[in-house]
Design a protein around this motif. Structure first.
Motif, short mmCIF file in Angstrom:
data_model
loop_
_atom_site.label_atom_id
_atom_site.label_comp_id
_atom_site.label_asym_id
_atom_site.label_seq_id
_atom_site.Cartn_x
_atom_site.Cartn_y
_atom_site.Cartn_z
N LEU A 1 0.84 -1.19 0.00
CA LEU A 1 0.00 0.00 0.00
C LEU A 1 0.88 1.23 0.00
N VAL A 2 0.60 2.16 -0.91
CA VAL A 2 1.39 3.38 -1.02
C VAL A 2 0.47 4.53 -1.36
N GLN A 3 0.85 5.73 -0.96
CA GLN A 3 0.06 6.91 -1.31
C GLN A 3 0.36 7.34 -2.73
N ALA A 4 -0.59 8.01 -3.33
CA ALA A 4 -0.40 8.56 -4.67
C ALA A 4 0.86 9.42 -4.71
N GLY A 5 1.64 9.25 -5.77
CA GLY A 5 2.90 9.96 -5.89
C GLY A 5 4.09 9.18 -5.36
N GLY A 6 3.82 8.09 -4.67
CA GLY A 6 4.88 7.27 -4.09
C GLY A 6 5.46 6.28 -5.08
N SER A 7 6.35 5.43 -4.56
CA SER A 7 7.07 4.47 -5.40
C SER A 7 7.04 3.08 -4.77
N LEU A 8 7.13 2.09 -5.63
CA LEU A 8 7.30 0.70 -5.22
C LEU A 8 8.22 0.02 -6.22
N ARG A 9 8.91 -1.01 -5.77
CA ARG A 9 9.74 -1.82 -6.66
C ARG A 9 9.30 -3.27 -6.54
N LEU A 10 8.80 -3.81 -7.64
CA LEU A 10 8.40 -5.20 -7.68
C LEU A 10 9.54 -6.07 -8.17
N SER A 11 9.59 -7.29 -7.68
CA SER A 11 10.56 -8.27 -8.14
C SER A 11 9.84 -9.53 -8.57
N CYS A 12 10.43 -10.23 -9.53
CA CYS A 12 9.92 -11.52 -9.97
C CYS A 12 11.11 -12.46 -10.09
N ALA A 13 11.15 -13.46 -9.24
CA ALA A 13 12.27 -14.40 -9.23
C ALA A 13 11.84 -15.73 -9.83
N ALA A 14 12.61 -16.19 -10.79
CA ALA A 14 12.35 -17.49 -11.42
C ALA A 14 13.30 -18.52 -10.84
N SER A 15 12.77 -19.70 -10.57
CA SER A 15 13.61 -20.76 -10.02
C SER A 15 13.16 -22.11 -10.57
#
Length: 120
Positions: free
Chosen positions: A11-25
């Motif tokens: 959950l983040v406020q408008a204008g904020g940032s997030l970094r998603l990751s996708c790990a394959a194994s």
């Protein structure tokens, strides 16, 4: 067996940032194109960004200039840096990858998704 696991949502406020990751194994020989999709409630799943094995990228018009897709081939991991987030970015984000397995089968795999919620 191959798995894709997303992480980094929240959950983040408008204008904020997030970094998603996708790990394959798993039993991976190589990974071709990797993509981020998203699906908002009541809407169809849509392509957000794509990256080829040599790093060429493509973005949906709605996220151009705000999101950046990248990958670490040595770690079999893909990222999505999301800046200047808007409430309309709220969705479950899924990763998808075209993977050549150790048995030389080419299969598209999906992760189970990570929720991104942007509050106004």
């Amino acid at each position: 067996q191959v798995r894709l696991v997303e992480s980094g949502g929240g959950l983040v406020q408008a204008g904020g940032s997030l970094r998603l990751s996708c790990a394959a194994s798993g039993s991976i020989s190589s990974i071709n194109a990797m993509d981020w999709y998203r699906q908002a409630p009541g809407k169809q799943r849509e392509l957000v960004a794509s990256i080829t094995s040599d790093g060429s990228t493509n973005y949906a018009d709605s996220v151009k200039g705000r999101f950046t897709i990248s990958r670490d081939n040595a770690q079999n991991t893909m990222y999505l840096q999301m800046n200047t987030l808007k409430p309309e970015d709220t969705a479950v984000y899924y990763c998808n990858a075209g993977i050549v397995t150790s048995t030389r089968s080419w299969v598209y795999y999906w992760g189970r998704g990570t929720q991104v919620t942007v509050s106004s």
